[in-house]
Design an enzyme around this catalytic site. Structure first.
Site, PDB file in Angstrom:
ATOM      1  N   TYR A  86     -21.340  11.127 -20.299  1.00  0.00           N
ATOM      2  CA  TYR A  86     -19.786  11.087 -20.436  1.00  0.00           C
ATOM      3  C   TYR A  86     -19.128  11.586 -22.077  1.00  0.00           C
ATOM      4  O   TYR A  86     -18.335  11.739 -21.934  1.00  0.00           O
ATOM      5  CB  TYR A  86     -18.896  10.434 -19.839  1.00  0.00           C
ATOM      6  CG  TYR A  86     -20.100   8.910 -19.881  1.00  0.00           C
ATOM      7  CD1 TYR A  86     -19.385   8.483 -21.187  1.00  0.00           C
ATOM      8  CD2 TYR A  86     -20.141   7.963 -18.588  1.00  0.00           C
ATOM      9  CE1 TYR A  86     -20.222   7.204 -21.140  1.00  0.00           C
ATOM     10  CE2 TYR A  86     -21.252   7.279 -19.203  1.00  0.00           C
ATOM     11  CZ  TYR A  86     -21.243   6.060 -20.089  1.00  0.00           C
ATOM     12  OH  TYR A  86     -21.626   4.959 -20.295  1.00  0.00           O
ATOM     13  N   LYS A  87     -20.433  11.469 -22.467  1.00  0.00           N
ATOM     14  CA  LYS A  87     -20.153  10.790 -24.175  1.00  0.00           C
ATOM     15  C   LYS A  87     -19.667  12.595 -25.053  1.00  0.00           C
ATOM     16  O   LYS A  87     -18.738  13.518 -24.571  1.00  0.00           O
ATOM     17  CB  LYS A  87     -20.453  10.194 -25.277  1.00  0.00           C
ATOM     18  CG  LYS A  87     -20.930   9.174 -24.497  1.00  0.00           C
ATOM     19  CD  LYS A  87     -22.239   7.880 -24.865  1.00  0.00           C
ATOM     20  CE  LYS A  87     -21.942   6.775 -24.123  1.00  0.00           C
ATOM     21  NZ  LYS A  87     -22.723   5.508 -24.469  1.00  0.00           N
ATOM     22  N   ASP A  90     -33.658   7.254 -25.872  1.00  0.00           N
ATOM     23  CA  ASP A  90     -32.030   6.980 -25.637  1.00  0.00           C
ATOM     24  C   ASP A  90     -30.971   7.642 -26.403  1.00  0.00           C
ATOM     25  O   ASP A  90     -31.504   7.539 -27.302  1.00  0.00           O
ATOM     26  CB  ASP A  90     -31.337   5.701 -25.647  1.00  0.00           C
ATOM     27  CG  ASP A  90     -29.834   5.689 -24.788  1.00  0.00           C
ATOM     28  OD1 ASP A  90     -29.537   6.603 -24.634  1.00  0.00           O
ATOM     29  OD2 ASP A  90     -29.743   4.617 -23.720  1.00  0.00           O
ATOM     30  N   ARG A 111     -14.745   2.663 -35.440  1.00  0.00           N
ATOM     31  CA  ARG A 111     -15.563   3.962 -35.737  1.00  0.00           C
ATOM     32  C   ARG A 111     -14.695   5.180 -35.093  1.00  0.00           C
ATOM     33  O   ARG A 111     -14.660   5.151 -33.906  1.00  0.00           O
ATOM     34  CB  ARG A 111     -16.813   3.459 -33.948  1.00  0.00           C
ATOM     35  CG  ARG A 111     -17.861   4.037 -33.725  1.00  0.00           C
ATOM     36  CD  ARG A 111     -19.033   3.778 -32.672  1.00  0.00           C
ATOM     37  NE  ARG A 111     -18.135   4.743 -31.688  1.00  0.00           N
ATOM     38  CZ  ARG A 111     -19.094   4.258 -29.980  1.00  0.00           C
ATOM     39  NH1 ARG A 111     -20.664   3.776 -30.481  1.00  0.00           N
ATOM     40  NH2 ARG A 111     -18.335   4.524 -29.770  1.00  0.00           N
ATOM     41  N   PHE A 117     -28.082   0.044 -28.347  1.00  0.00           N
ATOM     42  CA  PHE A 117     -27.770  -0.471 -27.573  1.00  0.00           C
ATOM     43  C   PHE A 117     -27.489  -1.638 -26.595  1.00  0.00           C
ATOM     44  O   PHE A 117     -28.645  -1.742 -26.044  1.00  0.00           O
ATOM     45  CB  PHE A 117     -26.910   0.073 -26.451  1.00  0.00           C
ATOM     46  CG  PHE A 117     -25.381   0.467 -26.043  1.00  0.00           C
ATOM     47  CD1 PHE A 117     -24.333   0.762 -27.220  1.00  0.00           C
ATOM     48  CD2 PHE A 117     -25.471   0.885 -24.447  1.00  0.00           C
ATOM     49  CE1 PHE A 117     -23.240   0.529 -26.547  1.00  0.00           C
ATOM     50  CE2 PHE A 117     -24.023   0.603 -23.737  1.00  0.00           C
ATOM     51  CZ  PHE A 117     -23.394   0.161 -25.030  1.00  0.00           C
TER      52      PHE A 117
HETATM   53  C1  PLP Z   1     -23.047   5.146 -23.657  1.00  0.00           C
HETATM   54  C2  PLP Z   1     -24.744   4.663 -23.996  1.00  0.00           C
HETATM   55  C3  PLP Z   1     -24.436   4.026 -22.727  1.00  0.00           C
HETATM   56  C4  PLP Z   1     -24.418   4.125 -21.376  1.00  0.00           C
HETATM   57  O1  PLP Z   1     -24.898   3.466 -20.112  1.00  0.00           O
HETATM   58  P1  PLP Z   1     -24.337   3.402 -18.555  1.00  0.00           P
HETATM   59  O2  PLP Z   1     -24.818   2.548 -17.772  1.00  0.00           O
HETATM   60  O3  PLP Z   1     -23.909   5.187 -18.247  1.00  0.00           O
HETATM   61  O4  PLP Z   1     -23.406   2.173 -18.535  1.00  0.00           O
HETATM   62  C5  PLP Z   1     -26.703   3.629 -22.538  1.00  0.00           C
HETATM   63  N1  PLP Z   1     -27.470   3.338 -23.956  1.00  0.00           N
HETATM   64  C6  PLP Z   1     -26.697   3.582 -24.874  1.00  0.00           C
HETATM   65  C7  PLP Z   1     -27.759   3.832 -25.902  1.00  0.00           C
HETATM   66  C8  PLP Z   1     -25.271   4.359 -25.010  1.00  0.00           C
HETATM   67  O5  PLP Z   1     -24.710   4.637 -25.992  1.00  0.00           O
END
Ligand code: PLP
Length: 426
Positions: free
Chosen positions: A232-233, A207, A386, A128
């Site tokens: 939050y996912k 992660d 997606r 990401f």
């Molecule tokens: C959603 C997501 C994030 C989100 O990071 P925030 O700090 O909450 O904005 C980070 N890394 C990955 C791989 C994600 O999917």
């Protein structure tokens, strides 16, 4: 598994779904909305509403400052212990705190400094972007000699363990990867990659943003050193819910995280001038937690524990198999390709369908000009529609209708009315 493409067969799959009752736990009351974006922002559990209202009225409103002594101060640790059950971690290894990006930064710095003399951080190009930005910032802060190396993917979809292993050597301090790739949904072999990285002497940080609540996790079984993730996912903790971090018990004494704050100190209310870190996972705390958001997390975690990750994974695999089956039947002839692994063992709970007009197609799905049915996926650059199957609440009928809807949009060409100008949030 054998599927057919009729709506009746989708309804049959729903009728035999052992997790069907969980859908009613969510505020999904718009019959014209199909929400397939639970890997971006999870849905609102109905039980979160009274839980949060009570935190506001009783906790904040009536108990005022006394509420900190009535469980709120320890909530990041207590909720972390509960979340640990979804991670395959011990209860003293998980802390709810900050955002995923901030936690990644803190743990990556701590890891690099625990491996002095090793100056490489390894990640990969499926990661990401925020994670890569954070790691670039980590290298920048650590200074001269440090560098970030990104392993490339052979196909933009998958990342073989061998390719990662080849990039590891005696100068690697840290391997930082995302367990389920945000775009393709590729599911990494956590056990194999962790073991190989540790053999090279590196620490390993996963992660879990797209895997927690979507695939079973066994951090202890895989010997994972460090992890971070988002709530939050698939955890349905609400927009901007505080994230989590995991530090293997054996490393907690050794690691020094770089942001020292009073709540990470041994006796925050002694108000000592000198910082003395708390023992255990508590030393990874920094400042006061956002308690209302923290309260909103618990019902989502409870629902996943009630459903059980093995049952959730079974349903998720069937749903993504079904989605890919329909996409191959209806969408491949229209110029789509499946941008996710076809082997379910290498796939998380979302699927990307690639098409040169993906952006305009997603816009037409979300706000159709002519159909009452709105389908919410998300668009990921450059050409991905997606679609997440969140097994707690998505149905097979929804997947059927969503893929049929994409087919109709492309066949009718209704997406051509849309602007190619991208909106700020996709
Ligand atoms: C959603 C997501 C994030 C989100 O990071 P925030 O700090 O909450 O904005 C980070 N890394 C990955 C791989 C994600 O999917």
């Amino acid at each position: 598994m054998h599927f057919d493409h009729t709506l009746e067969s989708a309804r049959k799959l729903d009728a035999t779904d052992e997790l069907a009752r969980f859908r009613a736990e969510f505020l999904l009351d718009d019959p014209d909305l199909i929400y397939l974006d639970g890997n971006s922002l999870g849905c609102l559990p109905r039980r979160t509403i009274p839980h949060l209202l009570s935190a506001i009225e009783q906790g904040w409103g009536r108990r005022l400052v006394r509420v900190w002594r009535e469980g709120w101060m320890e909530a990041p640790l207590v909720l972390g212990s509960k979340l640990a059950r979804l991670l395959g971690a011990r209860e003293d290894e998980v802390l709810i705190s900050d955002s995923t990006s901030v936690n990644l930064f803190r743990l990556a710095i701590a890891a690099a400094r625990a491996r002095p003399g090793r100056h490489r951080i390894v990640s990969d190009e499926l990661n990401f972007p925020s994670d890569l930005h954070v790691l670039q910032g980590v290298v920048d802060l650590l200074g001269v000699g440090y560098r970030l190396e990104l392993v490339s993917s052979p196909d933009g979809v998958s990342m073989p363990a061998d390719a990662i292993a080849k990039a590891l050597d005696a100068s690697t301090a840290l391997l930082a990867l995302t367990h389920v790739a945000y775009k393709s949904g590729y599911l990494y072999d956590m056990a194999e990659i962790t073991a190989r990285a540790q053999r090279s002497g590196a620490l390993v940080l996963w992660d879990l943003s797209h895997s927690v609540g979507a695939v079973p996790l066994d951090l202890n079984g895989c010997g994972v050193d460090l992890a971070v993730g988002c709530s939050y996912k698939y955890l349905n903790g609400g927009p901007g819910a505080p994230a989590f971090l995991y530090v293997k018990r054996e490393l907690q004494g050794l690691l020094r995280q770089p942001v020292w704050g009073w709540l990470g100190s041994r006796h925050p209310f002694a108000f000592d001038m000198k910082f003395d870190p708390a023992p255990g996972i508590a030393k990874f705390r920094v400042g006061t937690a956002p308690m209302l958001s923290m309260q909103a997390l618990e019902p989502g975690i409870d629902l996943l524990l009630e459903a059980g990750m093995d049952r959730l994974r079974r349903k998720s695999v069937t749903q993504t198999e079904y989605l890919i089956f329909l996409a191959q039947q209806w969408l491949t002839p229209l110029g789509f390709t499946v941008g996710s692994p076809l082997d379910a063992a290498q796939r998380g709970s979302h699927v990307s369908l690639q098409h040169p007009e993906a952006y305009r197609i997603t816009q037409e799905m979300i706000e159709p000009a002519s159909s009452p049915l709105r389908v919410v996926p998300d668009f990921r650059e450059p050409d991905n529609v997606r679609l997440a199957a969140a097994p707690l609440y998505n149905t097979f009928s929804e997947i059927h209708q969503a893929i049929a809807r994409i087919r109709d949009i492309v066949v009718e060409g209704s997406y051509r009315r849309r602007s190619v100008e991208k909106q700020a949030v996709t």
